[in-house]
Motif scaffolding. Structure first.
Motif: not given
Length: 161
Positions: A79-83
């Motif tokens: 959901i955080y589009k985590a890198k």
């Protein structure tokens, strides 16, 4: 590891080192060791995204399947589009107990991405990996003569996974 444990470890090592060598150099080396991290400086100094708050998720414990746990972590972080950097930062926060201690024994500055971290992690905890069973093994299950149908169904469901 709590502060008292670190202080005790440091004091024990320093006591051993007083026998020979430069006390101050030994102290600096020990402090550097305690403060060192597996991650490169770029990962350590990266700022989390604005308004990021750590999500609630299950912490890893030594007897968990590492692959299932990583899937859980990735699904929570999607959901955080985590890198990559954020995944590394969050990963270390998910470890508890001996796994957290183990993480801090890894060579400092030796990894710079999440893929490397997950490789090292799964290699260490592969013993707890869940082995997927073939459906064929279900044909070998038979109800024992003295086993109740209810118990057999429980066994069947456990084996089915």
């Amino acid at each position: 590891m709590c502060v008292e444990d670190v202080e005790k470890l440091l004091n024990d090592r320093l006591r051993d080192l007083k026998i020979g060598g430069d006390f101050e150099d030994a102290l600096h080396k020990e402090v550097d060791l305690v403060n060192s991290s597996l991650f490169t400086v770029e990962i350590e100094q990266a700022a989390p995204p604005k308004r990021f708050s750590t999500p609630c998720f299950t912490h890893f414990k030594e007897n968990y399947d590492p692959e299932s746990y990583l899937k859980h972590l990735k699904s929570v972080m999607i959901i955080y589009k985590a890198k990559d950097v954020l995944m590394c930062m969050v990963f270390i926060m998910t470890l508890q107990g001996a796994s957290h201690d183990w993480f801090h024994t890894l060579p400092s500055r030796s990894t710079n991405n999440f893929k490397e971290v997950t490789f090292i992690f799964t290699k260490k905890y592969t013993f707890y990996r869940t082995i997927k069973k073939n459906f064929d093994h279900m044909f070998n299950l038979h109800k024992k003569h003295d086993e109740s149908l209810k118990d057999y169904i429980k066994t069947f469901n456990v084996e089915k996974g």
